[in-house]
Scaffold this motif. Sequence first.
Motif, PDB file in Angstrom:
ATOM      1  N   LEU A  17       0.845  -1.192   0.000  1.00 35.72           N
ATOM      2  CA  LEU A  17       0.000   0.000   0.000  1.00 35.72           C
ATOM      3  C   LEU A  17       0.882   1.245   0.000  1.00 35.72           C
ATOM      4  O   LEU A  17       1.320   1.724   1.044  1.00 35.72           O
ATOM      5  CB  LEU A  17      -0.917  -0.011   1.227  1.00 35.72           C
ATOM      6  N   ASP A  18       1.175   1.746  -1.194  1.00 34.79           N
ATOM      7  CA  ASP A  18       2.002   2.936  -1.330  1.00 34.79           C
ATOM      8  C   ASP A  18       1.169   4.190  -1.090  1.00 34.79           C
ATOM      9  O   ASP A  18      -0.042   4.229  -1.352  1.00 34.79           O
ATOM     10  CB  ASP A  18       2.624   2.989  -2.727  1.00 34.79           C
ATOM     11  N   VAL A 234     -13.341  -3.354   5.058  1.00 34.92           N
ATOM     12  CA  VAL A 234     -11.947  -3.816   5.003  1.00 34.92           C
ATOM     13  C   VAL A 234     -11.350  -3.546   3.635  1.00 34.92           C
ATOM     14  O   VAL A 234     -10.212  -3.044   3.513  1.00 34.92           O
ATOM     15  CB  VAL A 234     -11.872  -5.322   5.343  1.00 34.92           C
ATOM     16  N   THR A 235     -12.094  -3.864   2.581  1.00 37.50           N
ATOM     17  CA  THR A 235     -11.596  -3.666   1.207  1.00 37.50           C
ATOM     18  C   THR A 235     -11.276  -2.208   0.942  1.00 37.50           C
ATOM     19  O   THR A 235     -10.255  -1.885   0.314  1.00 37.50           O
ATOM     20  CB  THR A 235     -12.636  -4.170   0.192  1.00 37.50           C
ATOM     21  N   LEU A 290     -16.581  -0.146  11.158  1.00 34.58           N
ATOM     22  CA  LEU A 290     -15.803  -1.133  11.910  1.00 34.58           C
ATOM     23  C   LEU A 290     -14.884  -1.920  10.981  1.00 34.58           C
ATOM     24  O   LEU A 290     -13.708  -2.154  11.291  1.00 34.58           O
ATOM     25  CB  LEU A 290     -16.744  -2.085  12.651  1.00 34.58           C
ATOM     26  N   GLY A 291     -15.427  -2.337   9.835  1.00 37.38           N
ATOM     27  CA  GLY A 291     -14.597  -3.020   8.850  1.00 37.38           C
ATOM     28  C   GLY A 291     -13.457  -2.143   8.349  1.00 37.38           C
ATOM     29  O   GLY A 291     -12.329  -2.621   8.148  1.00 37.38           O
ATOM     30  N   MET A 292     -13.739  -0.853   8.157  1.00 34.50           N
ATOM     31  CA  MET A 292     -12.693   0.073   7.733  1.00 34.50           C
ATOM     32  C   MET A 292     -11.605   0.189   8.792  1.00 34.50           C
ATOM     33  O   MET A 292     -10.409   0.214   8.477  1.00 34.50           O
ATOM     34  CB  MET A 292     -13.309   1.446   7.443  1.00 34.50           C
ATOM     35  N   ALA A 298      -4.958  -3.485  10.240  1.00 34.67           N
ATOM     36  CA  ALA A 298      -4.283  -4.682   9.716  1.00 34.67           C
ATOM     37  C   ALA A 298      -3.619  -4.447   8.365  1.00 34.67           C
ATOM     38  O   ALA A 298      -3.204  -5.405   7.714  1.00 34.67           O
ATOM     39  CB  ALA A 298      -5.293  -5.820   9.607  1.00 34.67           C
ATOM     40  N   ARG A 299      -3.511  -3.182   7.951  1.00 33.04           N
ATOM     41  CA  ARG A 299      -3.017  -2.901   6.601  1.00 33.04           C
ATOM     42  C   ARG A 299      -1.599  -3.416   6.366  1.00 33.04           C
ATOM     43  O   ARG A 299      -1.255  -3.847   5.259  1.00 33.04           O
ATOM     44  CB  ARG A 299      -3.091  -1.406   6.315  1.00 33.04           C
ATOM     45  N   SER A 300      -0.734  -3.373   7.386  1.00 34.71           N
ATOM     46  CA  SER A 300       0.652  -3.789   7.201  1.00 34.71           C
ATOM     47  C   SER A 300       0.789  -5.295   7.014  1.00 34.71           C
ATOM     48  O   SER A 300       1.736  -5.775   6.399  1.00 34.71           O
ATOM     49  CB  SER A 300       1.504  -3.343   8.393  1.00 34.71           C
TER      50      SER A 300
END
Length: 372
Positions: A17-18, A234-235, A290-292, A298-300
Amino acid sequence: MNSPAMDIKLDCTSTNLDNYNLPFRIGSVFIVLAASAFAVFLPLAIQRLLKSGTKSVTTEWILVIIKQFGAGVIVATAFIHLLPDAFETFGNSCIGELSFDAWPGAIAMIGVLATFSIENIGHRIVSERIKHVKARLAKDAASEPLLPTITEDTVEMPPPKPVANGHSHGHGNIQNFFAHSETHVHSHGHTLFELDRSSDDSITITKELSESIDRLSLYVLEAGIVFHSVLIGVTLSVTQASGWPSLFIVVLFHQIFEGMALGTRIIDVTSLSQTRKYTLCICFCMITPLGMAIGILARSNYAGESSPVALWAMGTLNSLSAGILLWVSLVELLAEEWMHGDLHEASAPLSLLGFLSVVLGAALMSMLGNWA
């Protein structure tokens, strides 16, 4: 000799994720929260405003437009948004070779059958409870005398007095009493003059059965929306910076349309208490943010489309949600409303307006699904 496709090395490494603008991503969580709250509480606010005024044809038409627009949104969510995404996920090369190509359809079918089974079991449980109540009422009625003892045909009858709580009323003399008792003598509660209690109780019991099934259907609809709303959040949070703005706009409109659809269904279930209505609305408001938040945290470590486990999870939940929403939208929202509900015998203009509202909701949600 290997085919060209076999020579291609699959790139199933973790998503990089740049240019991840963390403050802006966090701010977007609250924007989605506000949009979701506005949409899902809007039907409740409209209903309250309409109740405070006088009933009119305009009121009826507004409610039909909102309800049928919401039904169209749910149909399109299942057909255009969830099922194609599930097929695309299961078709990802990083998931590996599948021996069965129709997994999305099979899992959606399981969702349909599971939803049907849950509602059927709930219907049977409620019906059994109601049978016991009716049996008890019939036993009580058999043990009580229906009419007082009468010795003279010309005696003037005073108004009957209830035995317990409730009210009753009768008519002048005995002849009139017998002539009109079946249609005019009625009571509420346990009295000696409950001639048509079984009829009243049947109406009440049938209403309670219908209300119980409506509540169960609403809870199933909310579950289907919750499943895929988490994935949407999340997506969005783990999307690359280049594709994030367009997806964010799509998610905003998605939340608005879907929130309106859920809100119209909530106000339609009149037996729900205000507390439960607000609880369901708040649950919808919170689930995508919440998903966001989960995605941001958890992005890393997010593997995205490189992890077979993540792909299976996303594909399964999308397919399952599609099946649930297909059942609810086609059976509970459209078939029930148009075959047995308020639109069953509606006027031609109102029916046409309702149908166009369904088409409009489905068309707008389909455009969003195609854009995403």
